[in-house]
Structure formats: C-alpha cells, structure tokens
Write an enzyme that holds these catalytic residues in place. Structure first.
Site, PDB file in Angstrom:
ATOM      1  N   GLN A   1      70.293 -22.574  12.951  1.00  0.00           N
ATOM      2  CA  GLN A   1      69.204 -22.239  13.864  1.00  0.00           C
ATOM      3  C   GLN A   1      68.280 -23.424  14.159  1.00  0.00           C
ATOM      4  OE1 GLN A   1      65.821 -21.938  12.859  1.00  0.00           O
ATOM      5  NE2 GLN A   1      64.930 -20.847  14.577  1.00  0.00           N
ATOM      6  N   TYR A   2      68.275 -24.436  13.314  1.00  0.00           N
ATOM      7  CA  TYR A   2      67.336 -25.539  13.495  1.00  0.00           C
ATOM      8  C   TYR A   2      67.576 -26.243  14.832  1.00  0.00           C
ATOM      9  CZ  TYR A   2      66.332 -25.210   8.446  1.00  0.00           C
ATOM     10  OH  TYR A   2      65.978 -24.786   7.186  1.00  0.00           O
ATOM     11  N   SER A   3      66.530 -26.318  15.621  1.00  0.00           N
ATOM     12  CA  SER A   3      66.569 -27.012  16.908  1.00  0.00           C
ATOM     13  C   SER A   3      67.707 -26.525  17.792  1.00  0.00           C
ATOM     14  CB  SER A   3      66.691 -28.527  16.700  1.00  0.00           C
ATOM     15  OG  SER A   3      65.728 -28.977  15.797  1.00  0.00           O
TER      16      SER A   3
END
Length: 340
Positions: free
Chosen positions: A61-63
């Site tokens: 999910q990061y960035s």
C-alpha cells in the site's frame, strides 16, 4: 553490523531494518509531502547496505505500490538477492472495489503476485499481514498463507499490529492444521508507546517470535527536542493520531533529551538502544530521509543503557489506549483510500 536469527528460523537478519515507506512516487499515496523519489532514495539504500543492513521492509500500500517498485529496483541494482532479506505486507485496500484488500484467499493470492511484480523478484523473504481482518475467518487466511509459502513465492510469514489474543488464535489455527505459522511480529513499540509490553511482547518471547518494531522513534518525536518540527511532523496526519500532544509523552521526551546531553549522544540513538533491552526485539524498523538517520541508528548497536538510565526514560510513561491496530486501522485506512 550485528546479526541475529529472525525468531525461530535460521534466517539471519541485521539488527536494524530499513523501512522503505519514505521512498516512492511523490505524487501517489497518502504521505507524499515527505517522500523521496528514486534519485534521492538511491543513496539511502547504498548507505544502509554499506553499513551492513540486509533487512528491508515495505508494503503493497505504501505510495500506491511505488515503494515496492523502488525498493525492488534499487536493491536489484545495489545488492545480491541471496544476501538480503526483503519484507512486504498485504491487507490495506489497493483500490475502491470489492476484494481489493483484506486477508481473504482471493485477495492474498492477488496481492502476493502484484507485490512480486512490483518488486521484480521471484520470491519474498517475509510476507506479513498488515492488520487483522475481522471479515475473514483466520483459518482461511492462515491456509492461504501456507499455500503461498508452499508455492515458493514466500519464504516466511509474519504479522503486524493486532491484539495478543488475535495473534495467539492465528498461531493455534496454524498449529492445529499443520500450516505455516508466523515467525515475526511487527508492532508499534517505542518510549512513547509501551502497551505491547503487557501481553504481546511476553507472548512473543515465550514462543520465540521475532519482534521488529515499527515507529521506534514515534514518527520522529523521539529524535528531537520538544518544539522542533519537520515537514513530516507538520503533514503526517496518521502520526498526529498516534501521538497527540500529551504531558506524559513530553516528560519522556524531556528525560531523553536530558540523557542525550549527559552522554553526548543523539536522542534517536538512545531511543533506539532502549529497544534492545527487550529480549524479543530483533530489529527496529528505521526510516531515513537524511544520512544522519542511518548513522544514528547504527550507533545504537554499541550503546548499553544502565539500569538507572532505563528507569529515568521509562518513569514518566503513563498507560494509553491501544492504537495502530484494529479494523479499520484508525486514521490510516481512511486516508489511504482517499489517496488512491
């Protein structure tokens, strides 16, 4: 660099893990104001590797997935795959649609393939569930994770912030059915948040689970004196949810600053050194957006805190309501979906 086995495994990891949430496409995700792009990030991966760090943590999910892309690309350029340990996570929604998130068999099978593609890797060393999923039976989740391990796509599995009873339930489901159990717990632990000392850390120590704390510096609050701010501290909405203004927290920070001045040692170094007083802690996950961040973190490995120093740092702490766990995860879920 010092190395240690990750929980009950034979996997050797550095006693520091580089958190890769800070690296990615600055136009995507919910924390773009303080993200570093590819060219800025390359130096931090190189510095970490040169310091002996072989453990890297990111999440799908990061960035918007670009953290995985950048982590895979830069490690592919700078490191030997067989020498490094790459960890990523799944659970948080990657799009506004049914089945695009959570821990169902369908979601996990899709998520692991997507992560492998973004990382440009054949396998993931440590695949972690980012949070507990109330909507999916834990037996479904654990069997799916077991099948993913047996497929060769993942070497080991771990979990992240949840209640101790949930973690125990997941482990028992695995044991009872002959499935792959979790070997690690990535939870929130620092001088400002010590609720994990009540049940989760004793459980992990009893079962030999490796603990890899996230936010060991409380989103930077333990790295600087009171009153000093950064771009991240001003724009990090989730950080403000986790660490609202609190008198007891301020007293902890003041005690840390005092010890820092007495020792002539950065606050961040001392705050990280405190984690190694817990037997179950394997490697705190540190973020780095300045070269000094990695230098200060590595220096913590050579610090031994005295009993009186530990007491001074811990004495101002006051109990808190558990944060950073549950479904939906307070603050982050709401922000991440908005930033698709």
């Amino acid at each position: 660099m010092k190395f240690i086995r990750l929980g009950p495994t034979g996997l050797s990891v550095s006693r520091l893990c580089l958190g890769c949430m800070s690296y990615g496409d600055t136009t995507k995700g919910w924390h773009g104001d303080w993200l570093l792009g590819e060219e800025e990030s390359r130096g931090f991966f190189r510095q970490a590797l040169e310091a002996g760090i072989n453990f890297f943590d990111t999440a799908n999910q990061y960035s918007g997935g670009t953290s995985e892309e950048m982590t895979g690309k830069l490690l592919g350029e700078l490191a030997r795959r067989d020498e490094i340990v790459v960890a990523t996570k799944a659970y948080l929604p990657w799009r506004r649609a049914p089945n695009t998130g959570g821990l169902s068999r369908k979601a996990l099978m899709q998520a692991v393939d997507d992560s492998l593609e973004r990382l440009s890797m054949d396998y993931i060393d440590l695949y972690q569930i980012h949070r507990w999923d109330d909507e999916t039976p834990i037996e479904e989740t654990m069997e799916a994770l077991h099948d993913i391990v047996k497929s060769g796509k993942v070497r080991y599995i771990g979990a992240s912030s949840m209640y101790a009873w949930q973690f125990a339930k997941a482990q028992e489901a695995a044991r009872a059915n002959g499935w792959t159990p979790f070997v690690s717990m990535q939870n929130q632990l620092n001088l400002l948040y010590r609720e994990e000392e009540r049940e989760m850390l004793p459980l992990c120590e009893d079962e030999g689970i490796g603990v890899i704390p996230w936010s060991p510096l409380a989103r930077g609050r333990l790295a600087r004196p009171l009153g000093e701010g950064t771009v991240r501290s001003e724009t990090d909405g989730f950080g403000k949810v986790l660490y609202p203004e609190d008198e007891a927290d301020n007293a902890v920070i003041t005690a840390l600053e005092t010890l820092s001045k007495e020792r002539g040692t950065p606050m961040a170094t001392l705050a990280l050194a405190w984690h190694y007083t817990h037997d179950s802690v394997v490697a705190p996950i540190v973020g780095a957006t300045k070269p000094s961040h990695i230098d200060d973190a590595v220096a913590a490995l050579d610090i031994t805190l005295g009993d009186d120093e530990i007491e001074a740092l811990e004495a101002p702490y006051r109990p808190k309501w558990p944060t950073g766990m549950g479904t939906p995860m307070t603050g982050m879920d709401q922000v991440s979906v908005r930033a698709e």
